[in-house]
Structures are given as C-alpha cells and as structure tokens.
Design an enzyme around this catalytic site. Structure first.
Site, PDB file in Angstrom:
ATOM      1  N   THR A  92       9.383 -44.015 -26.011  1.00 40.90           N
ATOM      2  CA  THR A  92       8.288 -44.791 -25.426  1.00 40.90           C
ATOM      3  C   THR A  92       8.420 -46.239 -25.883  1.00 40.90           C
ATOM      4  OG1 THR A  92       6.857 -42.836 -25.500  1.00 40.90           O
ATOM      5  CG2 THR A  92       5.792 -44.974 -25.162  1.00 40.90           C
ATOM      6  N   LYS A 167       3.972 -43.494 -18.597  1.00 39.10           N
ATOM      7  CA  LYS A 167       3.823 -42.864 -19.913  1.00 39.10           C
ATOM      8  C   LYS A 167       2.814 -43.627 -20.767  1.00 39.10           C
ATOM      9  CE  LYS A 167       4.560 -40.418 -23.637  1.00 39.10           C
ATOM     10  NZ  LYS A 167       5.839 -40.368 -24.347  1.00 39.10           N
ATOM     11  N   LYS A 240       1.445 -47.813 -32.355  1.00 43.08           N
ATOM     12  CA  LYS A 240       2.563 -48.301 -31.540  1.00 43.08           C
ATOM     13  C   LYS A 240       2.265 -48.116 -30.056  1.00 43.08           C
ATOM     14  CE  LYS A 240       6.051 -46.187 -29.926  1.00 43.08           C
ATOM     15  NZ  LYS A 240       7.289 -45.436 -29.593  1.00 43.08           N
TER      16      LYS A 240
END
Length: 273
Positions: A92, A167, A240
């Site tokens: 990701t 995502k 993150k």
C-alpha cells in the site's frame, strides 16, 4: 508450459501469498532481506541472492514490501535485469509512486501494475484475497497466472494508480469502523452492559461487520504483553495508511474530517485496554 513467477517480501501476508505460487505450472523464485523469511521455501522454490536475480529468474513478479521507498528500491533493482515481463505491486503506497515507476518500467519493456490486496493474513492463507488492480486490460490479463493463485476476486479499478487509490479509500473505512468498535464496546462496558448483548444487536442490525467482529474478539483474547505489541503495530500501520488517505484527500481537494480525526485518535484509543 511453465510460467516463471517471483515473489518479493515474505512477511505476515506476503509469505502465505507466495506459498500459493508453489503450484503446478509455476516456477517460483523468492526473495526477502531476512534469511528466516525464505527458510520455508528452501528445497521448494528458487531462493534469489539479490533483487536483480529475481528479475533474471521470473517474468511475473509480486512485490509486498513496507513502503514507497522500499517499492522504489525493489523496482529499480528488478529493472536492472528485466527487459520484459510484469511487476505487480501489492504494497500500500502512494498512487503517484506506481504511476512514476510504471513510466520508467515501460521504457524498458516491463509492465508495472498496482495490485493492492485486502483480506489480511487469513485471506492470504486461504487464497481468498481481493485484488484492486490499476493498469491496462492487457497487463492485467498478463498478470492473471500470478494474481489468481492467491486472489479469489480481481477488481479492475482503472488505469495505473487507481487500484492503489481504491485500497486507500477502503482502508479509510476500515480504520474508522475499528475505532468506532473500540469506542462503542468500551462505553458499553463502562455503562455496565454485557458486551455480548451489544454484539447480538449489532449482528442483527448489520452494524457489526466481519472485520469489526474479528478485531473485537481478538482484543478480548490478548494478554497485556501481546496486546501492547499488537496494538502498537496496528497503530503504526494505521498512521501510514491514514496519511495516504489524507494526502489523497488533499490532492483531490476533498475534505475528510472523519479520517483526520481517526488518525489523530487511533493510537491512543486502541492501545488503551
């Protein structure tokens, strides 16, 4: 005909994904910076001594590493030895990172697609991940022998970068709902309610998603040492992922105050018993 596949990054999710590539018709080469991570593949797959060696040994390569810097390092090294083939990025990262790398790779005859996955370690172990893919239709067809080994659903989100965008937005929902679950169950317990009653009602009305149920159950089984370590790791990952959502919102000129609040409150809330 045998397809030469490679996998880089044998962590909690990457390792079970790579194990699905130990299949008839696939010739697997793996790489990880940790010797212990590649140990399960000794005698079962090729063990590459370097990233560039994966590029020599494989035509379709899955990458599941930590962050943008790691993805850039991996792809740069692979392009030293690849003159054709495809690299699928499962990590990701920023959509722009994928777009930039895809342009560089295309000049060398290599396709780069984003193939972000959701389903967690359990989905990886069962081969039932969902891939959110960005790229040309032809590149996605090229990647299917790799992706279909560990994904039960492949969603073509659009051009390169859009799989990662999907995502990031999906992750935003995940962290918001996990924070909501922690707050709701904490309030229920403080008010003297049996948490099982809340679970019963939320199951009946649809509020309790499978991810929330699994997370609440997991929190209830952890001792203090395991709890502290697991929730600290989750918080680092959330920070993150939520920073990626904040950056996407800024680039898209969209306000995302709930995401901002979740990022601000997540660590303090989930690391508290």
């Amino acid at each position: 005909m045998t397809t030469r596949v490679g996998y880089i990054g044998l962590g909690n999710i990457g390792l079970p994904m790579a194990e699905w590539l130990l299949a008839p018709g696939l010739d697997l080469t793996v790489y990880d910076v940790a010797d212990a991570a590649v140990a399960p593949f000794r005698g079962r797959a090729g063990i590459a001594p370097s990233l560039a060696d994966v590029g020599r040994a494989a035509d379709l390569i899955g990458v599941c590493v930590r962050d943008d810097a790691d993805v850039q390092e991996v792809v740069t090294a692979l392009l030293e030895t690849m003159t054709s083939g495809l690299i699928a990025i499962h990590s990701t990262v920023r959509p722009a990172t994928i777009v930039e790398l895809a342009k560089v790779a295309a000049d060398k005859g290599v396709a780069v697609i984003d193939a972000a996955v959701t389903g967690g370690a359990e989905g990886a172990r069962s081969g039932r991940l969902t891939a959110m893919v960005g790229g040309e239709a032809a590149a996605i067809d090229q990647a299917r022998p790799l992706l279909s080994a560990y994904c039960s659903n492949i969603v073509h989100a659009g051009p390169v970068g859009q799989g990662m965008t999907l995502k990031i937005v999906n992750n935003l929902v995940t962290y918001i709902e996990l924070l909501g679950a922690v707050e709701a169950y904490r309030l229920a317990a403080a008010a003297g309610l049996d948490p099982a009653k809340l679970s019963e009602v939320m199951t009946d009305n649809g509020n309790l998603t499978p991810a929330m149920r699994a997370y609440v159950g997991f929190r209830g089984t952890m001792n203090s040492d395991v709890f502290a370590a697991s929730q600290a790791a989750l918080s680092t990952l959330a920070e993150k992922d939520l920073s990626l959502a904040a950056a996407l919102a800024a680039e898209s000129e969209v306000s995302a105050p709930l995401g901002e609040a979740t990022a601000r409150l997540f660590r303090e809330s989930v690391t508290r018993i």
